[in-house]
Design a protein around this motif. Structure first.
Motif, mmCIF file in Angstrom:
data_model
loop_
_atom_site.group_PDB
_atom_site.id
_atom_site.type_symbol
_atom_site.label_atom_id
_atom_site.label_comp_id
_atom_site.label_asym_id
_atom_site.label_seq_id
_atom_site.Cartn_x
_atom_site.Cartn_y
_atom_site.Cartn_z
ATOM 1 N N PHE A 9 36.698 40.815 38.575
ATOM 2 C CA PHE A 9 37.886 40.834 39.430
ATOM 3 C C PHE A 9 37.657 40.010 40.697
ATOM 4 O O PHE A 9 38.561 39.291 41.153
ATOM 5 N N GLN A 39 39.996 52.797 38.146
ATOM 6 C CA GLN A 39 41.444 52.688 38.027
ATOM 7 C C GLN A 39 41.929 52.925 36.594
ATOM 8 O O GLN A 39 43.128 52.922 36.334
ATOM 9 N N ARG A 68 51.196 45.286 36.713
ATOM 10 C CA ARG A 68 50.869 44.681 38.008
ATOM 11 C C ARG A 68 51.921 45.026 39.052
ATOM 12 O O ARG A 68 51.600 45.259 40.222
ATOM 13 N N PRO A 79 45.513 47.189 39.131
ATOM 14 C CA PRO A 79 44.694 45.993 38.887
ATOM 15 C C PRO A 79 44.361 45.850 37.406
ATOM 16 O O PRO A 79 43.660 46.684 36.823
ATOM 17 N N GLU A 131 33.932 44.782 38.431
ATOM 18 C CA GLU A 131 34.162 44.417 39.827
ATOM 19 C C GLU A 131 33.872 42.939 40.072
ATOM 20 O O GLU A 131 34.605 42.260 40.794
#
Length: 337
Positions: free
Chosen positions: A185, A121, A84, A89, A182
């Motif tokens: 998150f 990512q 982090r 992420p 997504e």
């Protein structure tokens, strides 16, 4: 609410969940020792003894095991913080996330550090781990030679202590078909770098228990989910919607019906858990009698169709497996040369 046919070890589960023991159901020291012996190969000796620590003295080897688990948890937290700090992420899922529900948290840590990353990512996270000396360790393939398309072979730290499992979805198919990283998150809670929302933690436990066909190695997920239900506010309608969309309706009924039978109050569970649902009754009996023998291949197939997934989902699952058999996925993390 417990029932007389649920088994003589129900008291262990009530203690593990943190429920009160009804009058006349207090577990004895002899029964607690038997429970620890049966559960240690499944849950590990620390977690097996933890609910009955006042009744069963620790084995001499447990001091070393406890120290190792504390070190492992600290090192996993360190790696998570470093990723982090590098601006990547990542969200902890499964065991590391569930550890907060236990005291001490280290009793729940059993192995890998499972991290959720957005698909775009994943390569960057892999490169950062590689820069820190982590190396790929190939895991054994399943009977069909299928490797998941949303999780990968682990990357292991130079000292061999921390094994990182990267996931680009909260869990494999069918959950991955209806719940993307997504969304997880976007709904993650703030603080400590963020953690998955309670309803997503519940869905992860439900999906993993179904994936393991509620065999004994899945029981830790049931325990996680029961403790989550009793300790945090969960958006159960959201759990219900995603479970139905993923074809996890039977697993939903099995798991929550069994938790109700173990004594979790219905107001802490999704609406209308049915403790009389057949698979829920059978799972509760397995738990209450500590039937720790792994089900055979035929039994797993029966459970898959009756305990875990809707019929259309079972058909799609087998198509996915056959596709993986014909064109096996490598399991190599994205971006790893």
């Amino acid at each position: 609410m417990t029932r007389p046919d649920d088994g003589r070890f129900t008291g262990w589960w009530r203690r593990a969940l943190g429920l009160d023991e009804p009058p006349g159901t207090t577990i004895s020291a002899a029964l607690a020792s038997e429970a620890v012996a049966l559960l240690s190969p499944v849950l590990g000796p620390l977690l097996a003894r933890w609910p009955v620590a006042g009744l069963v003295p620790p084995a001499p080897s447990e001091a070393a095991e406890a120290a190792y688990r504390r070190l492992l948890l600290a090192r996993q937290a360190e790696i998570l913080a470093e990723l982090r700090a590098a601006g990547l992420p990542v969200l902890a899922i499964k065991g590391f996330d569930a550890a907060r529900l236990y005291d001490p948290p280290s009793v729940r840590i059993l192995g890998d550090l499972d991290l959720l990353v957005p698909p775009r990512q994943a390569g960057a996270v892999v490169q950062e781990l590689k820069r820190r000396g982590f190396a790929l360790e190939t895991s054994p393939q399943g009977a069909l030679g299928v490797t998941s398309d949303v999780s990968f072979h682990p990357m292991v730290s130079p000292d061999g202590l921390v094994s990182v499992d990267l996931h680009t979805a909260l869990d494999a198919y069918p959950l991955s078909a209806v719940l993307g990283a997504e969304t997880v998150f976007a709904q993650a809670t703030a603080g400590d770098g963020g953690r998955i929302a309670p309803h997503h933690a519940a869905l992860a436990a439900l999906s993993n228990a179904a994936k393991e066909r509620f065999a004994p190695y899945a029981w830790r997920h049931l325990l996680d989910l029961g403790r989550l239900a009793l300790r945090e506010s969960v958006d159960w309608p959201a759990v219900d919607r995603v479970a139905v969309a993923a074809g996890l309706g039977p697993a939903h009924a099995t798991l929550f019906g069994a938790l109700h039978r173990l004594g979790v109050p219905p107001q802490r569970l999704p609406a209308h858990p049915d403790p009389e649902f057949g698979p829920a009754r059978r799972l509760a009996r397995d738990l209450g009698q500590l039937r720790t023998a792994a089900p055979g291949r035929l039994a797993k197939t029966v459970r898959e169709a009756g305990w875990c997934y809707a019929p259309a989902t079972v058909a799609r699952l087998w198509r996915f497996r056959l596709a993986g058999l014909l064109r096996p996925r490598s399991g190599r993390p994205p971006g790893l040369d």
